[in-house]
Design a protein around this motif. Structure first.
Motif, PDB file in Angstrom:
ATOM      1  N   THR A  50      21.302 -20.025  16.653  1.00 38.80           N
ATOM      2  CA  THR A  50      20.541 -18.797  16.889  1.00 38.80           C
ATOM      3  C   THR A  50      21.192 -17.672  16.093  1.00 38.80           C
ATOM      4  O   THR A  50      22.406 -17.466  16.186  1.00 38.80           O
ATOM      5  CB  THR A  50      20.514 -18.428  18.379  1.00 38.80           C
ATOM      6  OG1 THR A  50      19.960 -19.520  19.120  1.00 38.80           O
ATOM      7  CG2 THR A  50      19.660 -17.191  18.616  1.00 38.80           C
ATOM      8  N   ARG A  52      21.040 -13.519  14.430  1.00 34.09           N
ATOM      9  CA  ARG A  52      20.728 -12.163  14.901  1.00 34.09           C
ATOM     10  C   ARG A  52      19.327 -11.706  14.511  1.00 34.09           C
ATOM     11  O   ARG A  52      18.654 -11.003  15.266  1.00 34.09           O
ATOM     12  CB  ARG A  52      21.763 -11.164  14.376  1.00 34.09           C
ATOM     13  CG  ARG A  52      23.152 -11.397  14.938  1.00 34.09           C
ATOM     14  CD  ARG A  52      24.103 -10.268  14.593  1.00 34.09           C
ATOM     15  NE  ARG A  52      25.430 -10.563  15.095  1.00 34.09           N
ATOM     16  CZ  ARG A  52      25.807 -10.421  16.351  1.00 34.09           C
ATOM     17  NH1 ARG A  52      24.930  -9.973  17.246  1.00 34.09           N
ATOM     18  NH2 ARG A  52      27.027 -10.730  16.737  1.00 34.09           N
ATOM     19  N   ASP A  53      18.887 -12.031  13.324  1.00 35.16           N
ATOM     20  CA  ASP A  53      17.567 -11.591  12.882  1.00 35.16           C
ATOM     21  C   ASP A  53      16.993 -12.587  11.885  1.00 35.16           C
ATOM     22  O   ASP A  53      17.668 -13.518  11.443  1.00 35.16           O
ATOM     23  CB  ASP A  53      17.631 -10.184  12.262  1.00 35.16           C
ATOM     24  CG  ASP A  53      18.692 -10.075  11.169  1.00 35.16           C
ATOM     25  OD1 ASP A  53      18.807 -10.999  10.345  1.00 35.16           O
ATOM     26  OD2 ASP A  53      19.416  -9.060  11.149  1.00 35.16           O
ATOM     27  N   ARG A  54      15.729 -12.381  11.543  1.00 38.76           N
ATOM     28  CA  ARG A  54      15.040 -13.317  10.652  1.00 38.76           C
ATOM     29  C   ARG A  54      15.659 -13.345   9.267  1.00 38.76           C
ATOM     30  O   ARG A  54      15.737 -14.416   8.640  1.00 38.76           O
ATOM     31  CB  ARG A  54      13.563 -12.943  10.548  1.00 38.76           C
ATOM     32  CG  ARG A  54      12.771 -13.174  11.819  1.00 38.76           C
ATOM     33  CD  ARG A  54      11.309 -12.857  11.591  1.00 38.76           C
ATOM     34  NE  ARG A  54      10.519 -13.050  12.805  1.00 38.76           N
ATOM     35  CZ  ARG A  54       9.216 -12.843  12.871  1.00 38.76           C
ATOM     36  NH1 ARG A  54       8.556 -12.442  11.796  1.00 38.76           N
ATOM     37  NH2 ARG A  54       8.566 -13.036  14.004  1.00 38.76           N
ATOM     38  N   ALA A  55      16.066 -12.187   8.774  1.00 42.20           N
ATOM     39  CA  ALA A  55      16.647 -12.153   7.429  1.00 42.20           C
ATOM     40  C   ALA A  55      17.920 -12.993   7.381  1.00 42.20           C
ATOM     41  O   ALA A  55      18.135 -13.771   6.444  1.00 42.20           O
ATOM     42  CB  ALA A  55      16.935 -10.705   7.025  1.00 42.20           C
ATOM     43  N   GLY A  56      18.762 -12.851   8.412  1.00 45.52           N
ATOM     44  CA  GLY A  56      19.980 -13.650   8.452  1.00 45.52           C
ATOM     45  C   GLY A  56      19.683 -15.132   8.569  1.00 45.52           C
ATOM     46  O   GLY A  56      20.337 -15.968   7.934  1.00 45.52           O
ATOM     47  N   ARG A  58      16.993 -16.660   7.485  1.00 45.87           N
ATOM     48  CA  ARG A  58      16.473 -17.121   6.198  1.00 45.87           C
ATOM     49  C   ARG A  58      17.599 -17.342   5.192  1.00 45.87           C
ATOM     50  O   ARG A  58      17.620 -18.331   4.457  1.00 45.87           O
ATOM     51  CB  ARG A  58      15.468 -16.106   5.659  1.00 45.87           C
ATOM     52  CG  ARG A  58      14.741 -16.548   4.399  1.00 45.87           C
ATOM     53  CD  ARG A  58      13.597 -15.612   4.066  1.00 45.87           C
ATOM     54  NE  ARG A  58      14.054 -14.237   3.946  1.00 45.87           N
ATOM     55  CZ  ARG A  58      13.725 -13.266   4.798  1.00 45.87           C
ATOM     56  NH1 ARG A  58      12.978 -13.543   5.848  1.00 45.87           N
ATOM     57  NH2 ARG A  58      14.165 -12.034   4.623  1.00 45.87           N
ATOM     58  N   THR A  73      10.874 -19.274  13.251  1.00 44.73           N
ATOM     59  CA  THR A  73      10.668 -17.887  12.823  1.00 44.73           C
ATOM     60  C   THR A  73      10.003 -17.029  13.886  1.00 44.73           C
ATOM     61  O   THR A  73       9.938 -15.814  13.735  1.00 44.73           O
ATOM     62  CB  THR A  73       9.794 -17.846  11.558  1.00 44.73           C
ATOM     63  OG1 THR A  73       8.534 -18.478  11.840  1.00 44.73           O
ATOM     64  CG2 THR A  73      10.467 -18.573  10.402  1.00 44.73           C
ATOM     65  N   PRO A  77      14.966 -16.351  16.000  1.00 42.05           N
ATOM     66  CA  PRO A  77      15.470 -16.454  14.631  1.00 42.05           C
ATOM     67  C   PRO A  77      16.582 -17.492  14.604  1.00 42.05           C
ATOM     68  O   PRO A  77      17.636 -17.306  15.201  1.00 42.05           O
ATOM     69  CB  PRO A  77      16.004 -15.042  14.336  1.00 42.05           C
ATOM     70  CG  PRO A  77      16.326 -14.466  15.668  1.00 42.05           C
ATOM     71  CD  PRO A  77      15.401 -15.117  16.663  1.00 42.05           C
ATOM     72  N   ARG A  96      26.545 -13.262  11.321  1.00 39.27           N
ATOM     73  CA  ARG A  96      25.094 -13.313  11.475  1.00 39.27           C
ATOM     74  C   ARG A  96      24.669 -14.230  12.621  1.00 39.27           C
ATOM     75  O   ARG A  96      23.524 -14.162  13.080  1.00 39.27           O
ATOM     76  CB  ARG A  96      24.444 -13.805  10.175  1.00 39.27           C
ATOM     77  CG  ARG A  96      24.623 -12.856   8.998  1.00 39.27           C
ATOM     78  CD  ARG A  96      24.193 -13.514   7.712  1.00 39.27           C
ATOM     79  NE  ARG A  96      25.120 -14.588   7.325  1.00 39.27           N
ATOM     80  CZ  ARG A  96      25.042 -15.276   6.182  1.00 39.27           C
ATOM     81  NH1 ARG A  96      24.060 -14.999   5.331  1.00 39.27           N
ATOM     82  NH2 ARG A  96      25.915 -16.218   5.904  1.00 39.27           N
ATOM     83  N   THR A 257      16.092 -18.049  25.297  1.00 40.69           N
ATOM     84  CA  THR A 257      15.735 -16.990  24.352  1.00 40.69           C
ATOM     85  C   THR A 257      14.300 -17.143  23.881  1.00 40.69           C
ATOM     86  O   THR A 257      13.541 -16.167  23.822  1.00 40.69           O
ATOM     87  CB  THR A 257      16.678 -17.017  23.131  1.00 40.69           C
ATOM     88  OG1 THR A 257      18.008 -16.734  23.563  1.00 40.69           O
ATOM     89  CG2 THR A 257      16.258 -15.982  22.088  1.00 40.69           C
ATOM     90  N   ARG A 261      11.271 -14.456  24.562  1.00 44.97           N
ATOM     91  CA  ARG A 261      10.504 -13.844  23.467  1.00 44.97           C
ATOM     92  C   ARG A 261       9.016 -14.105  23.639  1.00 44.97           C
ATOM     93  O   ARG A 261       8.181 -13.245  23.342  1.00 44.97           O
ATOM     94  CB  ARG A 261      11.000 -14.371  22.124  1.00 44.97           C
ATOM     95  CG  ARG A 261      12.375 -13.844  21.723  1.00 44.97           C
ATOM     96  CD  ARG A 261      12.909 -14.582  20.506  1.00 44.97           C
ATOM     97  NE  ARG A 261      12.129 -14.329  19.314  1.00 44.97           N
ATOM     98  CZ  ARG A 261      12.383 -13.367  18.421  1.00 44.97           C
ATOM     99  NH1 ARG A 261      13.408 -12.546  18.607  1.00 44.97           N
ATOM    100  NH2 ARG A 261      11.631 -13.228  17.355  1.00 44.97           N
TER     101      ARG A 261
END
Length: 339
Positions: A50, A52-56, A58, A73, A77, A96, A257, A261
């Motif tokens: 898991t 922190r965010d989608r960019a990380g 990816r 996605t 994330p 991340r 999680t 969400r």
């Protein structure tokens, strides 16, 4: 209403889109990190990561693309991957990353019969117009089929599944994380569907039921497949919607999680519990030993109040830390919209 047989064109397109978005980008250029190392011969094990965010997520998928098995996605994330000991240590130290847990076997929870009396049809609500997503072993589609269940909560002997209790074209296969057709060869998902929306004994006899298969014929599946199912629901759920998750993975941080969400997105999430109490999680999902009946009750409410959010639903069902019992006669709330 278009006739739904097997996988409707809408859901077929959605499933294809999900496959594309969750597939590993083979053409992605190698990024700096683990993938740039020479091959290693250490044994690997499956894990859920898991981020922190989608960019990380990816970026990390790009670095580890050769061993990434699933890329999430929407549900969370993160991704499912294979790691050896040194890679696990390095990834655990990456800022991340939020959490890493082993991918593991997931099994269905028992389908507990409700002892409450059936709600009188005078309440008008039957769940019509509401879609209940059954994240389970799939569902049988209006035909006779034999199966031998490997689920310890089933009989364990050869049985026959007939047309699912009047579900007809309200039941369809929406997504299959196992790569098959969505048909239920275990029987658990079909029983959940009947408890939710069967015409004779279901809690919401006119709700639509979308089968999201994450379990195999042996009565079990993997955590990574369960997350793939929730990822699909998070992307494609049609409001008003309820998700029934009668699986034993409540102790998984990644699964919690993903459910949280999904609840925050507006889908009422009901998860199975091994106790008789009904409780509302601080993150929005509801747990009950009678999860299918609770999912059906939620569908009835959403028919009349389609914009209600999960917290309003939980309040109507009297499912909170200080009020642990499900309302036995919800007719007044259904007429007035007030608990």
């Amino acid at each position: 209403m278009p006739r739904r047989i097997g996988l409707p064109s809408l859901y077929l397109a959605a499933a294809a889109a999900t496959a594309v978005t969750t597939a590993i980008p083979l053409a992605m250029a190698p990024a700096s990190g683990l993938a740039s190392r020479p091959p290693v011969t250490e044994p690997t094990r499956p894990f859920i990561v898991t981020v922190r965010d989608r960019a990380g997520a990816r970026d990390l998928v790009g670095e580890m693309r050769w061993r990434v098995r699933r890329f999430y996605t929407a549900a969370l994330p993160g991704f499912a991957t294979l790691l050896n000991a040194s890679e696990l240590a390095e990834l655990s130290a990456d800022p991340r990353v939020v959490a890493i847990e082993p991918d593991r076997e997931i099994r269905p929870m028992p389908v507990t019969r409700s002892t409450a009396r059936r709600t009188r049809r005078a309440t008008r609500a039957t769940g019509k117009g509401v879609t209940v997503y059954i994240v389970d072993s799939g569902a049988t589609h209006g035909r006779t089929g034999a199966f031998r269940s490997g689920n310890p909560h089933m009989s364990g002997r050869a049985e026959t599944l007939r047309k699912p209790d009047g579900l007809g074209d309200r039941l369809w296969s929406a997504f299959d994380a196992t790569g098959r057709t969505g048909e239920d060869c275990d029987g658990h998902g079909t029983r959940v569907a009947r408890a939710v929306a069967g015409r004779s004994h279901g809690a919401a006899p006119q709700a639509s039921v979308a089968a999201v298969r994450v379990l195999g014929c042996g009565g079990s599946g993997s955590l990574s497949d369960a997350l793939a199912g929730l990822d699909w629901v998070r992307r494609h759920a049609r409001d008003p919607a309820v998700a029934n998750i009668s699986l034993d993975g409540a102790d998984s941080p990644a699964l919690r999680t993903a459910m949280a969400r999904l609840a925050r997105s507006g889908v009422f999430v009901v998860a199975a519990s091994d106790t008789g109490r009904c409780r509302l999680s601080p993150t929005g999902e509801t747990y009950s030993a009678r999860a299918p009946r609770l999912a059906g009750a939620a569908a009835r409410y959403l028919e009349l109040h389609p914009a209600a959010n999960p917290s309003v639903l939980a309040s109507w069902l009297k499912c909170a830390a200080t009020r642990d019992t499900i309302r036995q006669n919800p007719s007044r709330a259904l007429r007035t919209g007030r608990p």
